[in-house]
Design an enzyme around this catalytic site. Structure first.
Site, PDB file in Angstrom:
ATOM      1  N   HIS A 196       0.862  -1.186  -0.182  1.00 14.22           N
ATOM      2  CA  HIS A 196       0.007  -0.096  -0.082  1.00 14.22           C
ATOM      3  C   HIS A 196       0.964   1.263   0.031  1.00 14.22           C
ATOM      4  O   HIS A 196       1.526   1.455   0.947  1.00 14.22           O
ATOM      5  CB  HIS A 196      -1.054  -0.029   1.230  1.00 14.22           C
ATOM      6  CG  HIS A 196      -1.864   1.101   1.617  1.00 14.22           C
ATOM      7  ND1 HIS A 196      -2.139   1.776   2.568  1.00 14.22           N
ATOM      8  CD2 HIS A 196      -2.146   1.993   0.470  1.00 14.22           C
ATOM      9  CE1 HIS A 196      -2.826   2.860   2.606  1.00 14.22           C
ATOM     10  NE2 HIS A 196      -2.912   2.912   1.208  1.00 14.22           N
ATOM     11  N   HIS A 217     -12.685   1.647   0.267  1.00 14.43           N
ATOM     12  CA  HIS A 217     -11.193   1.556  -0.085  1.00 14.43           C
ATOM     13  C   HIS A 217     -10.359   0.953   1.072  1.00 14.43           C
ATOM     14  O   HIS A 217      -9.220   0.780   1.181  1.00 14.43           O
ATOM     15  CB  HIS A 217     -10.501   2.998  -0.322  1.00 14.43           C
ATOM     16  CG  HIS A 217     -10.105   3.563   0.712  1.00 14.43           C
ATOM     17  ND1 HIS A 217     -11.050   4.198   1.501  1.00 14.43           N
ATOM     18  CD2 HIS A 217      -8.921   4.242   0.780  1.00 14.43           C
ATOM     19  CE1 HIS A 217     -10.170   4.996   2.645  1.00 14.43           C
ATOM     20  NE2 HIS A 217      -9.002   5.041   2.091  1.00 14.43           N
TER      21      HIS A 217
END
Lengths: 135, 477
Positions: B233, B400
């Protein structure tokens, strides 16, 4: 250090005080650096920056964004700013110390300075800034 | 639920026109009764503010990870007509194409016997934290390559395999990137940071597949129970931050120039077709490409560490998918029966295109686009797929992540980094970070439970659960 952290869910919102606009800007720069690098002292590296904007809130946003830029590319933790403001033009002589991963760890990376809820007001004998940093 | 908000479906709520002056369309968000108490007035106000922007189509939307941000709320989705609408950096954020990817390995959980050593090797391979510099030395021409060709540039440099590209949204390179709109200052920040993880909520996590909800889709995506996977990420680093900062100033001027009235300066915008709007789009697309290249380079480092430590080949670690969750994209959607060209802003939201959509690998087409939802540190992450329902209701979008519920100031008071690290270690989860402060900031307690957030999007039908992953080790920026 005259800044305090205010509540904000996602990001960092702070309140900074100064007796003059110049001192407010200088304190805001130190607050920003304290958030990013946690432990900041004094240094003897010098840099000069100039920024322009349409109004005072924009001027502080531009100035703090410039502090982030200079700090990152020069690997310099800015510890002081001697500021001169004329209208919407700002010049600053910055002082700082070299960035060290050992000494300057423990802070949070600031991605940007937001316009949202950015306010500067004059109250009694001090200027008060509230600003949100995206982290 | 907050006053004035009405339920329109079991998990869908409406913020009516009039909640703030000048709304052109109603706001809509997805939330369960269980999470209703986490909704902040500030987030609803931001959702309503977005509804005032010129050319907005249908609804200002927010996913169940909605929370108070700046400009758009986090979890916000808004689509604007290309002809009459605007584009806004406030709808993308400073971290352009912050996103997430997940790759599989042929390893089973029981194969990870030296977990601490593995975490340490990964921590040493991937530069992490504030001030971390890349070991790569990019030339200006190479940076230009990253900005135009994104993940493809990285693959051409030897950081990955050709087959990785089709497993990225936009094949890892958004069309319309304009490097000339990326300033010298942004490039200066981007040069030393390619292949760095960054800080804050960015992470690299070793996970294992704990639960499979749909065997067909899981099989198509290459997953099996107990499998070791790695989630990455991160975003466009200082380059993207600088692009946002600079174009925000330009678009502030453009807002006045085009006579646009906005309730929040962070929503500064310009017509998509204007010179200012086009310049921002080109710079944002270039920054997105930098981010895709960045995640590609980090994945390469991860593959090198795993293939060096275990008896597996680099080529046996497949990228399942890579999604962007801070981005504005040109897409076509059917709105009220009419095909429309739109600019869809997703700020803390994920594209979730349904089965058969263009730009998917063939084996994924029957299921839809993989959607990756990272959990907060120490909690489950999920893989879902997009649906046709999402195409109809949310411009093909879903949540998300978990969404914060506790500020950093409160988190710091409530939890020390050391306590969080030790309590996760007791559950067998190793956390490695440059310092403990980064750990307290992102502790599981500061987020909504990821289980509930994905339950909402699955129940609402805007994406469907495929698999659940649990963390074994986390590297925090």
């Amino acid at each position: 250090m005259s800044f305090e952290e205010l509540e904000h869910t996602a990001d960092i919102r702070i309140r900074v005080r100064g007796t003059t606009l110049e001192e407010l800007f200088s304190e805001a720069a130190r607050a920003l650096m304290t958030i990013v690098y946690k432990n900041i002292n004094q240094g003897n590296i010098r840099r000069h920056v100039e920024v322009d904007a349409d109004d005072t809130p924009s001027l502080i946003r531009e100035f703090l964004s410039e502090i982030l830029f200079v700090s990152e590319v020069e690997e310099m933790v800015i510890t002081g700013a001697d500021i001169h403001i004329a209208g919407n033009h700002l010049t600053a002589n910055l002082t700082g110390e070299p960035f060290s991963t050992m000494k300057h760890c423990g802070g949070r990376e600031v991605k940007g300075v937001s316009y949202s809820d950015l306010t500067i007001r004059h109250e009694g004998d001090s200027y008060i800034l509230e600003v949100i940093f995206d982290v | 639920m907050l006053p004035g908000i009405k339920r329109v479906a079991p998990f869908e709520w409406e913020v009516p026109i009039g909640t703030v002056p000048g709304m052109r369309v109603p706001g809509r968000f997805f939330l369960s009764d269980e999470l209703a108490k986490t909704l902040e007035e500030g987030a609803v106000q931001q959702l309503a503010n977005v509804a005032t922007m010129p050319g907005i189509v249908k609804n200002s939307l927010a996913m169940p990870d909605i929370h108070w941000g700046y400009g758009f709320p986090i979890g916000g989705v808004a689509a604007f007509s290309i002809e009459e609408g605007v584009i806004s950096p406030g709808g993308v954020g400073f971290d352009i194409n912050c996103g997430v990817r997940i790759l599989t390995t042929p390893l089973h959980e029981k194969d990870i016997v030296k977990k601490r050593e593995l975490i340490e090797r990964l921590f040493n391979a991937v530069p992490t934290g504030v001030g971390a510099k890349s070991t790569m030395r990019l030339s200006p021409k190479e940076l230009e390559g990253m900005l135009i060709r994104g993940a493809k540039w990285a693959v051409d440099q030897g950081f990955g395999m050709e087959s990785d590209l089709v497993h990225c949204e936009e094949q890892g390179a958004m069309a319309g990137a304009d490097p000339s709109a990326v300033s010298a200052k942004a490039r200066q920040r981007g040069m030393p940071q390619s292949g760095t993880l960054g800080a804050g909520n960015h992470f690299l996590e070793i996970q294992t597949v704990r639960e499979i909800f749909q065997e067909g889709a899981a099989g198509a995506y290459g997953l099996f129970p107990g499998q070791i996977c790695i989630m990455i990420h991160c975003g466009s680093r200082g380059l993207g931050h600088q692009v946002c900062t600079e174009h925000l100033k330009v678009l502030e001027g453009a807002t006045k120039k085009y006579g646009i009235v906005l309730p929040d300066r962070q929503l500064a915008c310009a017509p998509i077709t204007s010179s200012e709007g086009r310049a921002y789009f080109g710079a944002m697309a270039a920054s997105s490409n930098y981010a895709w290249a960045n995640r590609q380079v980090i994945m390469h480092m991860v593959r090198k560490v795993f293939s060096g430590m275990f008896d597996i080949q680099y080529e046996e670690m497949n990228l399942v998918y890579d999604v962007a969750h801070n981005v504005a994209k040109r897409e076509e959607h059917v709105v009220d029966g009419r095909q429309m060209k739109l600019c869809v802003h997703r700020k803390g939201a994920t594209r979730a295109f349904g089965p058969g959509c263009a730009d998917l690998p063939r084996e994924y087409a029957p299921w839809g686009q993989p959607v990756i939802i990272p959990g907060s540190m120490g909690t489950s992450s999920y893989l879902l797929h997009g649906t046709n329902e999402a195409m109809v209701r949310t411009f093909g979008s879903t949540c998300h992540g978990s969404g914060r519920i506790m500020s950093r100031t409160k988190a710091k008071k409530a939890l020390s980094g050391r306590e969080v690290r030790e309590s996760l270690a007791a559950e067998g989860i190793i956390i490695r970070a440059p310092h403990d402060g980064a750990i307290a900031d992102e502790a599981p307690e500061v987020y909504k439970p990821s289980d509930e957030v994905v339950r909402i999007v699955d129940s609402a039908g805007i994406s469907r659960l495929v698999a659940r992953f649990v963390p074994l080790g986390v590297i925090k920026g």
